[in-house]
Design a protein around this motif. Structure first.
Motif, PDB file in Angstrom:
ATOM      1  N   ARG A  92       0.875  -1.171   0.000  1.00  0.00           N
ATOM      2  CA  ARG A  92       0.000   0.000   0.000  1.00  0.00           C
ATOM      3  C   ARG A  92       0.913   1.222   0.000  1.00  0.00           C
ATOM      4  N   LEU A  93       0.832   2.013  -1.067  1.00  0.00           N
ATOM      5  CA  LEU A  93       1.813   3.090  -1.182  1.00  0.00           C
ATOM      6  C   LEU A  93       1.201   4.378  -1.728  1.00  0.00           C
ATOM      7  N   ALA A  94       1.948   5.446  -1.521  1.00  0.00           N
ATOM      8  CA  ALA A  94       1.681   6.733  -2.164  1.00  0.00           C
ATOM      9  C   ALA A  94       2.843   7.010  -3.094  1.00  0.00           C
ATOM     10  N   PHE A  95       2.533   7.607  -4.238  1.00  0.00           N
ATOM     11  CA  PHE A  95       3.574   7.989  -5.195  1.00  0.00           C
ATOM     12  C   PHE A  95       3.672   9.503  -5.196  1.00  0.00           C
ATOM     13  N   MET A  96       4.911  10.016  -5.158  1.00  0.00           N
ATOM     14  CA  MET A  96       5.126  11.459  -5.094  1.00  0.00           C
ATOM     15  C   MET A  96       6.104  11.843  -6.199  1.00  0.00           C
ATOM     16  N   GLY A  97       5.601  12.527  -7.227  1.00  0.00           N
ATOM     17  CA  GLY A  97       6.433  12.912  -8.368  1.00  0.00           C
ATOM     18  C   GLY A  97       5.741  13.978  -9.182  1.00  0.00           C
ATOM     19  N   THR A  98       6.492  14.603 -10.084  1.00  0.00           N
ATOM     20  CA  THR A  98       5.930  15.712 -10.857  1.00  0.00           C
ATOM     21  C   THR A  98       6.231  15.654 -12.351  1.00  0.00           C
ATOM     22  N   PRO A  99       7.504  15.578 -12.806  1.00  0.00           N
ATOM     23  CA  PRO A  99       7.777  15.733 -14.236  1.00  0.00           C
ATOM     24  C   PRO A  99       7.636  14.437 -15.038  1.00  0.00           C
ATOM     25  N   ASP A 100       7.932  14.538 -16.333  1.00  0.00           N
ATOM     26  CA  ASP A 100       7.888  13.379 -17.232  1.00  0.00           C
ATOM     27  C   ASP A 100       8.757  12.237 -16.727  1.00  0.00           C
ATOM     28  N   PHE A 101       9.919  12.566 -16.157  1.00  0.00           N
ATOM     29  CA  PHE A 101      10.848  11.543 -15.682  1.00  0.00           C
ATOM     30  C   PHE A 101      10.168  10.573 -14.728  1.00  0.00           C
ATOM     31  N   SER A 102       9.210  11.063 -13.950  1.00  0.00           N
ATOM     32  CA  SER A 102       8.572  10.252 -12.919  1.00  0.00           C
ATOM     33  C   SER A 102       7.465   9.349 -13.458  1.00  0.00           C
ATOM     34  N   VAL A 103       6.922   9.674 -14.625  1.00  0.00           N
ATOM     35  CA  VAL A 103       5.737   8.978 -15.129  1.00  0.00           C
ATOM     36  C   VAL A 103       5.993   7.499 -15.363  1.00  0.00           C
ATOM     37  N   SER A 104       7.143   7.151 -15.945  1.00  0.00           N
ATOM     38  CA  SER A 104       7.423   5.743 -16.233  1.00  0.00           C
ATOM     39  C   SER A 104       7.515   4.921 -14.952  1.00  0.00           C
ATOM     40  N   VAL A 105       7.971   5.539 -13.876  1.00  0.00           N
ATOM     41  CA  VAL A 105       8.046   4.823 -12.601  1.00  0.00           C
ATOM     42  C   VAL A 105       6.629   4.533 -12.095  1.00  0.00           C
ATOM     43  N   LEU A 106       5.779   5.525 -12.143  1.00  0.00           N
ATOM     44  CA  LEU A 106       4.393   5.325 -11.721  1.00  0.00           C
ATOM     45  C   LEU A 106       3.722   4.248 -12.578  1.00  0.00           C
ATOM     46  N   ALA A 107       3.985   4.261 -13.877  1.00  0.00           N
ATOM     47  CA  ALA A 107       3.386   3.263 -14.769  1.00  0.00           C
ATOM     48  C   ALA A 107       3.820   1.853 -14.397  1.00  0.00           C
ATOM     49  N   GLU A 108       5.092   1.674 -14.065  1.00  0.00           N
ATOM     50  CA  GLU A 108       5.588   0.342 -13.699  1.00  0.00           C
ATOM     51  C   GLU A 108       5.020  -0.113 -12.359  1.00  0.00           C
ATOM     52  N   LEU A 109       4.815   0.806 -11.439  1.00  0.00           N
ATOM     53  CA  LEU A 109       4.234   0.438 -10.145  1.00  0.00           C
ATOM     54  C   LEU A 109       2.778  -0.001 -10.313  1.00  0.00           C
ATOM     55  N   ILE A 110       2.070   0.676 -11.206  1.00  0.00           N
ATOM     56  CA  ILE A 110       0.693   0.268 -11.500  1.00  0.00           C
ATOM     57  C   ILE A 110       0.688  -1.126 -12.118  1.00  0.00           C
ATOM     58  N   ALA A 111       1.588  -1.350 -13.090  1.00  0.00           N
ATOM     59  CA  ALA A 111       1.660  -2.644 -13.766  1.00  0.00           C
ATOM     60  C   ALA A 111       2.043  -3.765 -12.811  1.00  0.00           C
ATOM     61  N   ALA A 112       2.841  -3.425 -11.790  1.00  0.00           N
ATOM     62  CA  ALA A 112       3.270  -4.438 -10.822  1.00  0.00           C
ATOM     63  C   ALA A 112       2.159  -4.805  -9.844  1.00  0.00           C
ATOM     64  N   GLU A 144      -0.906  -1.307  -4.585  1.00  0.00           N
ATOM     65  CA  GLU A 144      -2.088  -0.513  -4.250  1.00  0.00           C
ATOM     66  C   GLU A 144      -1.658   0.945  -4.062  1.00  0.00           C
ATOM     67  N   ILE A 145      -1.877   1.754  -5.066  1.00  0.00           N
ATOM     68  CA  ILE A 145      -1.476   3.160  -5.017  1.00  0.00           C
ATOM     69  C   ILE A 145      -2.685   3.970  -4.573  1.00  0.00           C
ATOM     70  N   VAL A 146      -2.692   4.355  -3.311  1.00  0.00           N
ATOM     71  CA  VAL A 146      -3.880   4.979  -2.738  1.00  0.00           C
ATOM     72  C   VAL A 146      -3.924   6.477  -2.982  1.00  0.00           C
ATOM     73  N   ALA A 147      -2.777   7.078  -3.300  1.00  0.00           N
ATOM     74  CA  ALA A 147      -2.752   8.520  -3.582  1.00  0.00           C
ATOM     75  C   ALA A 147      -1.485   8.854  -4.345  1.00  0.00           C
ATOM     76  N   VAL A 148      -1.602   9.854  -5.198  1.00  0.00           N
ATOM     77  CA  VAL A 148      -0.448  10.430  -5.886  1.00  0.00           C
ATOM     78  C   VAL A 148      -0.324  11.883  -5.455  1.00  0.00           C
ATOM     79  N   TYR A 149       0.879  12.263  -5.072  1.00  0.00           N
ATOM     80  CA  TYR A 149       1.179  13.655  -4.734  1.00  0.00           C
ATOM     81  C   TYR A 149       1.998  14.251  -5.878  1.00  0.00           C
ATOM     82  N   SER A 150       1.650  15.472  -6.280  1.00  0.00           N
ATOM     83  CA  SER A 150       2.372  16.147  -7.349  1.00  0.00           C
ATOM     84  C   SER A 150       2.346  17.648  -7.102  1.00  0.00           C
ATOM     85  N   GLN A 151       3.247  18.363  -7.791  1.00  0.00           N
ATOM     86  CA  GLN A 151       3.265  19.819  -7.666  1.00  0.00           C
ATOM     87  C   GLN A 151       1.939  20.408  -8.170  1.00  0.00           C
TER      88      GLN A 151
END
Length: 312
Positions: free
Chosen positions: A4-24, A27-34
């Motif tokens: 059970r995790l939260a993801f905290m990121g903002t730019p394009d660089f971070s998107v691929s990481v979020l995508a892989e965590l979803i694919a894995a 449970e992403i309960v919240a995303v924090y961004s600028q």
């Protein structure tokens, strides 16, 4: 098993990481961004790349201006997280936030720590002429990128590597590395290695004035400098036309033999060769302000330069 995790990121660089965590399957309960920023011709507020991606996948997005208030810290603690994953978020995490997840906060950083702590590690590694860089997953603590390293991948920096190409490669590698780190974390098999005290450097934010090309520098150093600023913000020189400076970005070049006054156009054959403080640069692709990228031959047909002309 998933976390059970939260993801905290903002730019394009971070998107691929979020995508892989979803694919894995985590449970992403919240995303924090600028918070959304004004951008574009109409200066309308635009959500960050991470914000847009999370919203498209039905994940709740939070965009606090700061995490310093007790209200925001309580809201974060109430998520009841196993772990928080942080990738180029852009806000400092106060101690209560760092300590809220059961297994702490993991950060993906695009350098071989302790080299290039800070805001612009990809650009600074190329600009400094480093032969290699990489990505590291570290356990976060209060200091700036000072936490112990959990996993790492090394990546060579080739002679034609730009900040753009390295950004994309490290983003892809880092996404897979973070998935590996979380799998090991679930099994209790992550080993933390403290960063060495020697070799610390800081990757300060790229300032606008750094983008101007200083032709008095050595061609090899300028080559690194230009590639480290490509495609953004883009290294540029200026040419005077009708008493006004015209800004031109250099997109692709290589060091070559040659000598002359710094900034002097030495040759227009097969490209544009410009004298530097030592040796010269052969420019193959450029971009005039307000125009698209162009090969040197096409550029010269619309914007002639003369051998012996000085660039500033």
């Amino acid at each position: 098993m998933t976390l059970r995790l939260a993801f905290m990121g903002t730019p394009d660089f971070s998107v691929s990481v979020l995508a892989e965590l979803i694919a894995a399957g985590h449970e992403i309960v919240a995303v924090y961004s600028q918070p959304p920023r004004k951008a574009g011709r109409g200066m309308a507020e635009q959500p960050s790349p991470v914000h847009r991606f999370a919203a498209e996948h039905g994940i709740a997005v939070r965009t606090p201006v700061s995490l310093k208030s007790e209200e925001e810290q309580k809201a974060f603690a109430d998520l009841d997280l196993d772990v928080a994953v942080v990738v180029a978020y852009g806000l400092l995490l106060p101690k209560p936030v760092l300590e809220a997840p059961r297994l702490g906060c993991l950060n993906l950083h695009a350098s071989l720590l302790p080299r290039w702590r800070g805001a612009a590690p990809i650009q600074r590694a190329i600009m400094a002429g480093d032969a290699e860089t990489g990505v590291m997953v570290m356990q976060m603590e209060a200091g700036l990128d000072t936490g112990p390293v959990l996993l790492a991948e090394h990546v060579a920096i080739a002679s034609d590597t730009t900040a753009g190409s390295l950004h994309d490669r490290l983003s892809e590698i880092g996404a897979l590395l973070m998935v590996r780190a979380l799998a090991a974390l679930e099994r209790g098999q992550l080993q933390a290695t403290p960063q060495p005290e020697e070799g610390v450097t800081y990757a300060k934010k790229i300032e606008k004035e750094e983008a101007r090309i200083d032709w008095t520098r050595d061609a090899a150093a300028l080559d690194c400098h230009i590639r480290g600023l490509t495609p953004f913000p883009g290294a540029f020189f200026e040419v005077m036309r009708d008493g006004k400076p015209v800004r031109i970005k250099v997109l692709r070049e290589r060091p070559v033999a040659g000598s002359g006054a710094p900034g002097e156009v030495l040759s227009l054959e097969g490209g544009i060769t410009i004298a530097c403080g030592s040796a010269a640069l052969h420019i193959a692709e450029l971009q005039r302000a307000g125009k698209g990228p162009m090969k040197a031959g096409d550029f010269l047909r619309g914007f002639p330069l003369a051998v012996g002309e000085r660039l500033v």
